[in-house]
Structures are given as C-alpha cells and as structure tokens.
Write an enzyme that holds these catalytic residues in place. Structure first.
Site, PDB file in Angstrom:
ATOM      1  CG  ASP A  62      -1.988  -0.994   1.249  1.00 44.91           C
ATOM      2  OD1 ASP A  62      -2.246  -1.589   0.180  1.00 44.91           O
ATOM      3  OD2 ASP A  62      -2.592  -1.209   2.309  1.00 44.91           O
ATOM      4  NE  ARG A  63      -1.023   7.444  -0.224  1.00 46.08           N
ATOM      5  CZ  ARG A  63      -1.814   8.501  -0.097  1.00 46.08           C
ATOM      6  NH1 ARG A  63      -1.923   9.384  -1.071  1.00 46.08           N
ATOM      7  NH2 ARG A  63      -2.548   8.671   0.995  1.00 46.08           N
TER       8      ARG A  63
END
Length: 215
Positions: A62-63
């Site tokens: 995930d970012r």
C-alpha cells in the site's frame, strides 16, 4: 488520494541486488505502481527502473506502508517468485503500532474480506462474499495507549492487516482510512514490512531480507 499525493523524495534504498532479484526498502507515502493520471506517475517501480531498467513487478505494498519489496530482474525470476506468492510459499512479517492495549498477547484473525464498493478503496469483512483471510499477531510491547505488534499474514488480501486490526478494535495508528480521532492523528501509517522470506529463483535456496521499522 489523487489530490494530496506528495511522495517523499528519499533516495532509492537498495537492500540487495543480484542477477535475478532486487530488494528495496519502500518509503511510506510512495505508490508501488503508477496511479491513474500524470500526477500519480511517481512510484517505486518507476524509480527502480531508472537504476534497474529491466526490473519487473512481482507484488505491491500500500502507498502508506513502508518496508521490504522484491522486484524481479528477469522474466524467470518474476514467474518463479510470483508463483511463490500465489501458492503462499513466501513469508512476510510486519511491525505495526496499533491503538490501545491489545490483549491477549497473541492470536489469529480469521475473517473474510471484500472491497466495500460504495466506499472504495476501503475493504470490509463479509462472511457471505468475502475471500478467506488470516493474520497471526503477537504483541511485542504495550501500554494503555498503544501496542507494538508483529503481524504475520497467511494470505495477501488488499488492506488485510489494516482491516483485521480494526476488527479487533485496535486500528493501526495513522491509518487515513480506518482509524478515527486520536488514533488517526499521526504523521504516517504505522505499518512496516519488516521481513520477507522466499526461495531464490536461481537454485531455490531459502533467503530472507529485512528492513528495520523507522518508528
């Protein structure tokens, strides 16, 4: 996400590189792959390919999650390790700081997950249509305000660790999607991919790579 994307400009942190694989420590706040539109073009794979033009994607983080990611430097390595992920032969260990005192000291969350279509990209627990998801967890230390935990996902569903911790009533600190109130008011998501174990695509030997949590 598109309007407030301001990725860090940290230099590429290479943990290991050989003729088949590249291991990188991803910073929090940087997409693994490009998003939709030129404003979301800056991402880890693009930065990696500046230094390693032949690099190929195998998996994502995930970012807002930091930590260990593996890239393939050959098609063979991409297939070999991709199959390991698919067959759950890799072992990933995360460190997280979560809200409140998590008790007991260890356990397993076994709750099926699916995208929450009305609130994408959020995920939710759904016993009717969700896909099987399991996470082992162990408390490293805690106090009344927060707990530091080690998380060992057995599956790789989107937002799995974030939703599973939320389901226990202990959201990950700094989570912009799932934490509320004081639990959300941190400078970053307190989730880090600390260790990745896999079979090397050249010969199949077991190898492990680590990056210490920055929090």
């Amino acid at each position: 996400m598109s309007s407030d994307y301001a990725p860090p400009d940290d230099p590429l942190d290479v943990i290991h590189a050989d003729h088949e694989i590249l291991i990188v420590n991803k910073p929090s706040g940087l997409l693994s792959v490009p998003g939709k539109g030129p404003h979301l073009a800056d991402c880890l794979i693009a930065r990696v390919q500046v230094a390693f033009p032949q690099a190929l994607l195998i998996h994502r983080l995930d970012r807002d999650t930091s930590g260990v990611m593996v890239f393939a430097l050959t098609r063979h390595a991409q297939r070999h390790i991709g199959l390991q992920f698919e067959k759950r032969m890799t072992k990933k260990t995360y460190v997280a700081r979560v809200w409140g005192m998590l008790d007991p000291k260890k356990g397993t969350v076994d709750l099926p997950l699916i995208v929450d279509w009305e609130n994408r990209p959020l995920q939710k627990v759904c016993h009717e249509t969700g896909k099987s998801a399991q996470t082992d967890w162990r408390v490293l230390r805690n106090d009344a305000r927060e707990s530091r935990v080690r998380l060992m996902p057995k599956t790789g569903r989107s937002h799995q660790l974030r939703v599973h911790m939320l389901s226990l009533g202990h959201p990950i600190l700094g989570d912009p999607f799932y934490a509320q109130g004081e639990a959300r008011e941190y400078e970053r998501l307190m989730l880090h991919s600390e260790e990745l174990r896999l079979r090397h695509p050249d010969g199949g030997e077991g190898v492990k790579f680590r990056a210490k949590a920055p929090f």
